[in-house]
Design a protein around this motif. Structure first.
Motif, PDB file in Angstrom:
ATOM      1  N   PHE A 133      60.069  82.516  38.053  1.00 55.58           N
ATOM      2  CA  PHE A 133      60.039  81.836  36.759  1.00 55.58           C
ATOM      3  C   PHE A 133      59.454  82.786  35.714  1.00 55.58           C
ATOM      4  O   PHE A 133      58.244  83.021  35.690  1.00 55.58           O
ATOM      5  N   ARG A 137      58.724  79.513  33.134  1.00 56.74           N
ATOM      6  CA  ARG A 137      59.668  78.480  32.696  1.00 56.74           C
ATOM      7  C   ARG A 137      61.129  78.712  33.058  1.00 56.74           C
ATOM      8  O   ARG A 137      61.863  77.758  33.281  1.00 56.74           O
ATOM      9  N   TYR A 138      61.564  79.965  33.047  1.00 58.35           N
ATOM     10  CA  TYR A 138      62.995  80.263  33.128  1.00 58.35           C
ATOM     11  C   TYR A 138      63.282  80.832  34.511  1.00 58.35           C
ATOM     12  O   TYR A 138      62.864  81.947  34.825  1.00 58.35           O
ATOM     13  N   ASN A 218      64.133  75.811  29.022  1.00 55.79           N
ATOM     14  CA  ASN A 218      63.355  75.624  30.255  1.00 55.79           C
ATOM     15  C   ASN A 218      64.245  75.221  31.417  1.00 55.79           C
ATOM     16  O   ASN A 218      65.144  74.399  31.244  1.00 55.79           O
ATOM     17  N   THR A 219      63.959  75.749  32.598  1.00 53.34           N
ATOM     18  CA  THR A 219      64.691  75.323  33.793  1.00 53.34           C
ATOM     19  C   THR A 219      64.239  73.928  34.178  1.00 53.34           C
ATOM     20  O   THR A 219      63.036  73.638  34.229  1.00 53.34           O
ATOM     21  N   ASP A 220      65.202  73.057  34.411  1.00 46.65           N
ATOM     22  CA  ASP A 220      64.867  71.725  34.901  1.00 46.65           C
ATOM     23  C   ASP A 220      65.939  71.303  35.891  1.00 46.65           C
ATOM     24  O   ASP A 220      67.105  71.588  35.679  1.00 46.65           O
ATOM     25  N   PRO A 225      68.643  71.752  29.829  1.00 40.61           N
ATOM     26  CA  PRO A 225      67.626  72.728  29.423  1.00 40.61           C
ATOM     27  C   PRO A 225      67.360  72.681  27.924  1.00 40.61           C
ATOM     28  O   PRO A 225      68.277  72.466  27.127  1.00 40.61           O
ATOM     29  N   TYR A 227      64.441  74.335  24.789  1.00 39.69           N
ATOM     30  CA  TYR A 227      63.305  75.223  24.499  1.00 39.69           C
ATOM     31  C   TYR A 227      62.107  74.437  23.990  1.00 39.69           C
ATOM     32  O   TYR A 227      62.256  73.499  23.210  1.00 39.69           O
ATOM     33  N   TYR A 228      60.955  74.830  24.463  1.00 43.60           N
ATOM     34  CA  TYR A 228      59.689  74.310  23.961  1.00 43.60           C
ATOM     35  C   TYR A 228      58.867  75.541  23.579  1.00 43.60           C
ATOM     36  O   TYR A 228      58.717  76.451  24.394  1.00 43.60           O
ATOM     37  N   HIS A 230      56.299  78.419  23.030  1.00 42.50           N
ATOM     38  CA  HIS A 230      55.186  78.883  23.863  1.00 42.50           C
ATOM     39  C   HIS A 230      54.711  80.228  23.345  1.00 42.50           C
ATOM     40  O   HIS A 230      55.266  80.759  22.371  1.00 42.50           O
TER      41      HIS A 230
END
Ligand code: MG
Length: 259
Positions: A133, A137-138, A218-220, A225, A227-228, A230
């Motif tokens: 990650f 996140r990714y 973000n990977t979910d 997906p 973006y948040y 950071h």
């Protein structure tokens, strides 16, 4: 006494209901997650011989085989629970949690070697699942994808649930494999809106599997997906998937160059 038994019965009934609700929630999430699985086109199989590279002189070595001093447990920031053996191989201890680098990174070149267990346990996403990650996140997926059908946007070399690898360059279980990655960090405006997305290029065992793809967020595993905002630099995280068939995989020789 009767009151005692009534209380016990009521407690058991509540626990049963809570467990049934948890199971129902998990089942419904799995149905939602299945909607973002792609099962074709299946990437062509490609093989290579010797993709191993020592750390360049300006690289930061994150895993040399001596210890896990460059890492800690992601969830509570305590000592990393994975095991380093006499041969310098680090193996995931199932259930011990993800590990996170002490240092934070933005854009980078990363080299990482991993080995799927020689004895196969589990199938599809429960066969040797881990992940890298970037910025926590990714996710670049790590999975045993040697003769292991799964949804193709979740196989080794995929940007999980976002990009199918160009080919399947997986080696056999029990053989060491490499990723060489160029990652470009996303940028955000001061108000949190996305300014430029993240990009990633990945060579798997020396073969190009992702060519400068634009990461969607973000990977979910079950959500679209997104973006948040950071920080400019965030730690690298390695995944303890925790739901595998039984045999956890190993890592060695991890180095990074900041760009
Ligand atoms: Mg994974």
């Amino acid at each position: 006494m009767k009151r005692f038994f009534l209380t016990v019965t009521a407690t058991i009934a509540i626990i049963t209901l809570v467990n049934a609700q948890k199971k129902a929630n998990q089942d419904s999430l799995e149905k939602v997650a299945a909607k973002t699985e792609l099962w074709e086109p299946v990437p062509t199989v490609v093989s290579t011989k010797n993709p191993f590279v020592d750390a360049p002189s300006d690289a930061i070595v994150l895993m040399s085989g001596k210890d896990l001093n460059s890492w800690h447990k992601e969830s509570d920031k305590k000592a990393a629970g994975w095991k380093v053996d006499k041969e310098g191989i680090t193996t995931i201890v199932k259930g011990s949690g993800n590990i996170e680098s002490n240092q934070a990174f933005g854009s980078c070149q990363l080299h990482i070697e991993w080995r799927e267990p020689a004895v196969i346990a589990g199938s599809s996403q429960t066969r040797g699942n881990s992940g890298i990650f970037f910025m926590g996140r990714y996710e670049l997926q790590v999975l045993d994808s040697y003769n292991n059908p799964t949804y193709v946007n979740g196989q080794a070399g995929s940007i999980y649930k976002q990009f199918i690898p160009l080919v399947n360059a997986s080696k056999k279980p029990g053989e060491w494999q490499t990723y060489d990655i160029v990652f470009t960090a996303p940028e955000f405006y001061a108000d949190g809106r996305l300014q430029t997305p993240a990009y990633i290029t990945v060579l798997m065992n020396g073969v190009l599997v992702q060519n400068h793809v634009e990461i969607k967020g973000n990977t979910d595993w079950y959500k679209t997906p997104k973006y948040y905002a950071h920080k400019e630099k965030e730690p690298l995280v390695l995944q303890d998937h925790g739901m595998d068939g039984g045999n956890p995989l190993s890592y060695r020789n991890i180095w990074i160059r900041e760009l």
